[in-house]
Write an enzyme that holds these catalytic residues in place. Structure first.
Site, PDB file in Angstrom:
ATOM      1  CG  ASP A 275      -1.904   1.115   1.287  1.00  0.00           C
ATOM      2  OD1 ASP A 275      -2.415   1.499   0.225  1.00  0.00           O
ATOM      3  OD2 ASP A 275      -2.171   1.610   2.403  1.00  0.00           O
TER       4      ASP A 275
ATOM      5  CG  ASN B 280      -7.435   0.765   0.651  1.00  0.00           C
ATOM      6  OD1 ASN B 280      -7.929  -0.184   0.057  1.00  0.00           O
ATOM      7  ND2 ASN B 280      -6.301   1.320   0.266  1.00  0.00           N
TER       8      ASN B 280
END
Length: 273
Positions: free
Chosen positions: A79, A223
């Protein structure tokens, strides 16, 4: 179960929640919740988490091991990587997808560098997420009022060949409150214009009902990081306050792990609708 890749989760009956891993307790908690709910999930490790551990390999190998041992499909994802070197390390370690974040760069440089990363990752069979339209709250460089233009997003995807696109629609990273105001009309327009799955960053700042509405409007990967950290930290604080003589970290970290697992399971059910 063999490791899942994020691209293999496309087209499923529900959105894919992606939860950030800071330490192995996070990964274990998320996997336990995925098995409890029967839902596929993503374990994702940010560049900030890599910096905390000193390198990717220790926490990355732990996440890959937890995912491989799970009875539910779990993908492992890098990420917010701004470094091509970190992307290469993740691919070599076995991550099935990465996010290359060049959003702070001038547009033309963002496109050129992202396209280069995509070409290399696709040769390795790895999917790539990118970001267009700065999302608020990330290291102080993004404007909270930023929005992604649908035409710009479609052109960006065509120019870079990314597999997933994170877009700015009103959320902000690291929010402790859950009152972010999403632009649902914009999400629907982006969903119509962009030929790849959309990603909502900063989802911890979005209330349950608005997360569900964002999914209905066209968001696919959701997310979540700060929301888990809030529950983990609160549980650890309670365990230490309840027993001032407590020194065994397994007992207070275990409490944090249980709290994260419960919240992950709850959020999965919210997103499934």
């Amino acid at each position: 179960m063999p490791l899942e890749k994020l691209r293999e989760m496309i087209g499923g009956p529900a959105p894919v929640p992606a939860f950030n891993v800071i330490q192995v307790e996070h990964a274990e908690a998320i996997a336990a919740a995925a098995e409890e709910t029967g839902a596929p999930v993503v374990l994702q490790i940010s560049q900030n988490a890599v910096r905390y551990h000193g390198s990717l390999r220790p926490i990355g190998a732990a996440a890959l091991s937890v995912a491989a041992a799970a009875a539910t499909p779990i993908a492992v994802h890098l990420d917010h990587a701004t470094s091509e070197e970190l992307v290469r390390e993740a691919v070599e370690l076995g991550f099935g997808s990465v996010m290359f974040d060049a959003s702070a760069l001038p547009h033309d440089e963002n496109v050129a560098r992202t396209a280069q990363v995509v070409r290399w990752c696709h040769e390795a069979g790895v999917g790539v997420e990118a970001e267009l339209g700065e999302i608020g709250g990330k290291d102080g460089v993004h404007a909270p009022g930023a929005r992604t233009d649908p035409d710009d997003a479609a052109a960006y995807v065509e120019a870079t060949a990314v597999d997933f696109l994170a877009v700015a629609v009103g959320s902000s990273h690291a929010m402790l409150s859950r009152d972010a105001q999403l632009d649902f009309e914009l999400i629907a327009s982006l969903h119509e214009a962009v030929p790849v799955p959309l990603v909502l960053h900063g989802s911890s700042g979005v209330a349950d009902e608005n997360l569900a509405a964002a999914v209905r409007a066209g968001m696919w990967k959701i997310n979540i990081a700060t929301q888990l950290n809030k529950h983990f930290t609160a549980s650890v604080r309670t365990a230490l306050d309840d027993d001032p003589a407590l020194v065994d970290p397994r007992r207070y970290l275990g409490a944090g792990r249980e709290a994260v697992s419960a919240e992950v399971a709850r959020l999965i059910r919210v997103l499934k609708g």
